[in-house]
Scaffold this active site. Sequence first.
Site, PDB file in Angstrom:
ATOM      1  N   THR A   1      35.654  42.519  37.929  1.00  0.00           N
ATOM      2  CA  THR A   1      34.497  41.988  37.398  1.00  0.00           C
ATOM      3  C   THR A   1      34.298  40.460  37.861  1.00  0.00           C
ATOM      4  O   THR A   1      35.175  39.806  37.647  1.00  0.00           O
ATOM      5  CB  THR A   1      34.168  42.152  35.835  1.00  0.00           C
ATOM      6  OG1 THR A   1      34.638  43.384  35.379  1.00  0.00           O
ATOM      7  CG2 THR A   1      33.022  41.466  35.491  1.00  0.00           C
TER       8      THR A   1
ATOM      9  N   LYS B   1      33.691  36.693  37.985  1.00  0.00           N
ATOM     10  CA  LYS B   1      33.734  35.644  36.767  1.00  0.00           C
ATOM     11  C   LYS B   1      33.424  34.303  37.397  1.00  0.00           C
ATOM     12  O   LYS B   1      33.727  34.104  38.748  1.00  0.00           O
ATOM     13  CB  LYS B   1      34.975  35.855  36.179  1.00  0.00           C
ATOM     14  CG  LYS B   1      35.428  36.990  35.508  1.00  0.00           C
ATOM     15  CD  LYS B   1      34.504  37.328  34.271  1.00  0.00           C
ATOM     16  CE  LYS B   1      35.308  38.831  33.652  1.00  0.00           C
ATOM     17  NZ  LYS B   1      34.349  39.100  32.380  1.00  0.00           N
TER      18      LYS B   1
ATOM     19  N   LYS C   1      32.167  44.114  40.598  1.00  0.00           N
ATOM     20  CA  LYS C   1      31.138  44.394  39.536  1.00  0.00           C
ATOM     21  C   LYS C   1      30.401  43.177  38.951  1.00  0.00           C
ATOM     22  O   LYS C   1      30.870  42.337  38.731  1.00  0.00           O
ATOM     23  CB  LYS C   1      32.111  45.244  38.309  1.00  0.00           C
ATOM     24  CG  LYS C   1      31.210  45.430  37.103  1.00  0.00           C
ATOM     25  CD  LYS C   1      32.142  46.043  35.904  1.00  0.00           C
ATOM     26  CE  LYS C   1      31.683  46.220  34.745  1.00  0.00           C
ATOM     27  NZ  LYS C   1      30.873  44.812  34.060  1.00  0.00           N
TER      28      LYS C   1
ATOM     29  N   HIS D   1      28.393  50.667  31.761  1.00  0.00           N
ATOM     30  CA  HIS D   1      28.933  49.833  31.008  1.00  0.00           C
ATOM     31  C   HIS D   1      28.511  50.119  29.547  1.00  0.00           C
ATOM     32  O   HIS D   1      27.407  50.564  29.123  1.00  0.00           O
ATOM     33  CB  HIS D   1      28.620  48.412  31.214  1.00  0.00           C
ATOM     34  CG  HIS D   1      29.570  47.310  30.574  1.00  0.00           C
ATOM     35  ND1 HIS D   1      29.587  47.147  29.178  1.00  0.00           N
ATOM     36  CD2 HIS D   1      30.644  46.797  31.115  1.00  0.00           C
ATOM     37  CE1 HIS D   1      30.415  46.159  28.728  1.00  0.00           C
ATOM     38  NE2 HIS D   1      31.198  46.047  30.077  1.00  0.00           N
ATOM     39  N   ARG D   2      29.519  49.914  28.503  1.00  0.00           N
ATOM     40  CA  ARG D   2      29.300  50.387  27.160  1.00  0.00           C
ATOM     41  C   ARG D   2      28.944  49.339  26.185  1.00  0.00           C
ATOM     42  O   ARG D   2      29.465  49.128  24.926  1.00  0.00           O
ATOM     43  CB  ARG D   2      30.425  51.143  26.817  1.00  0.00           C
ATOM     44  CG  ARG D   2      31.695  50.473  26.795  1.00  0.00           C
ATOM     45  CD  ARG D   2      32.655  51.213  26.024  1.00  0.00           C
ATOM     46  NE  ARG D   2      34.241  50.703  25.936  1.00  0.00           N
ATOM     47  CZ  ARG D   2      35.117  50.888  25.246  1.00  0.00           C
ATOM     48  NH1 ARG D   2      34.949  52.092  24.544  1.00  0.00           N
ATOM     49  NH2 ARG D   2      36.210  50.389  24.998  1.00  0.00           N
TER      50      ARG D   2
ATOM     51  N   HIS E   1      33.348  52.379  30.984  1.00  0.00           N
ATOM     52  CA  HIS E   1      34.303  51.836  30.358  1.00  0.00           C
ATOM     53  C   HIS E   1      35.144  52.592  29.256  1.00  0.00           C
ATOM     54  O   HIS E   1      34.109  53.049  28.381  1.00  0.00           O
ATOM     55  CB  HIS E   1      34.072  50.292  29.952  1.00  0.00           C
ATOM     56  CG  HIS E   1      33.516  49.510  30.973  1.00  0.00           C
ATOM     57  ND1 HIS E   1      34.302  48.486  31.756  1.00  0.00           N
ATOM     58  CD2 HIS E   1      32.559  49.692  32.055  1.00  0.00           C
ATOM     59  CE1 HIS E   1      33.793  47.992  32.471  1.00  0.00           C
ATOM     60  NE2 HIS E   1      32.787  48.496  33.008  1.00  0.00           N
TER      61      HIS E   1
END
EC number: 4.1.1.39
Length: 475
Positions: A173, A175, A201, A294-295, A327
Amino acid sequence: MSPKTETKASVGFKAGVKDYRLTYYTPEYQTKDTDILAAFRVTPQPGVPPEEAGAAVAAESSTGTWTTVWTDGLTSLDRYKGRCYDIEPVAGEETQFIAFVAYPLDLFEEGSVTNLFTSIVGNVFGFKALRALRLEDLRIPPAYSKTFQGPPHGIQVERDKLNKYGRPLLGCTIKPKLGLSAKNYGRAVYECLRGGLDFTKDDENVNSQPFMRWRDRFVFCAEAIYKAQAETGEIKGHYLNATAGTCEEMMKRAVFARELGVPIVMHDYLTGGFTANTSLAHYCRDNGLLLHIHRAMHAVIDRQKNHGMHFRVLAKALRMSGGDHIHGGTVVGKLEGERDITLGFVDLLRDDFIEKDRSRGIYFTQDWVSMPGVLPVASGGIHVWHMPALTEIFGDDSVLQFGGGTLGHPWGNAPGAVANRVALEACVQARNEGRDLAREGNEVIREASKWSPELAAACEVWKEIKFEFEAVDTI
């Protein structure tokens, strides 16, 4: 009102309030193969008997209302009502019990998670006779699951598209999750993919903000993907988050991603909603796009042990609504997830047939028939020292996603990706040679770091990082 009408309305009808258990508590009921079965953890108000509380759940989530109505006589309640058919105590909890409820299939619209949840987890959760209510599990019969498309592609088709076999997939992911310009964001994507990752991601809250509009991000990420593919000879992807404020805008973003030729898009399925998610999943299958899910918001629903809904139910709902990845916790990282329970819903995501196993929180045997599986994504506070445990826990059919564990490398993004790829390849090789990663994992990483300076540097940075808190999600 005419005398004739009065007579009709009064035959077999007596106004007033009945006990729910007289109609909806049926311990003699034999469940059917076509019934949708639910296991609720019920905490009734003081003085409310378990049978009445369980029957109230069955009634309020199906055909019942708070009073007797004469229009009950215009339909067959026996055909359509939910039934509380069993009640069992919860060990160690005197005020709680599990109520098992069976719902006839005709209560639900085909292919609609939205309609399913509107009934089963709708107004009943605010019912005053209950102090708390939690949906622990659902049994989805094949007669209902076959009305759903399910995942756009599934595990095997994804591996074939990517030409990647025999190991977990690696992701990262980007950042900081918010604040980067589109060009700098694309640069980070390129460096991570070039270093050896399969995917990068968008974070769940990256949509289309003033500092980085979605179209600019999509273009720079596509450029990064193609450049990394040309240099590595591997197929790469970036989860382009198509989540938006309207379904129309979401679909516009997915269409643009397809036009760019990228392999995968992303959706926040709980904040975006099941109707939007199912629409996007259908588009992805029709147009050859993988769909990462994604949750975000799940813990609002599933974190409390006595109220809400367990994530295994949300996972089943996602498999029906559609997604190729979701996820699911890490067991070893910074986010909630106890091992046996996590592996229980991981199996519910991946496998065709899952046996009832109460020790893992699986209340019902689940047969998905031919519905494709979903890859679980382990993400959140993980780094190279976690690689042996993650490989051993999740196996090959998973995505291991390191955000800070890649971009936090002291030498930069590409070396961080190299460190993770080397650690993964070392763990897979050790496992294939018969070594026990649970016992020898740290030694496997140390051996690999001797010939990978990038891995050695990562090992030094994160050697003391642990997240040791007691799990909330227990049986």
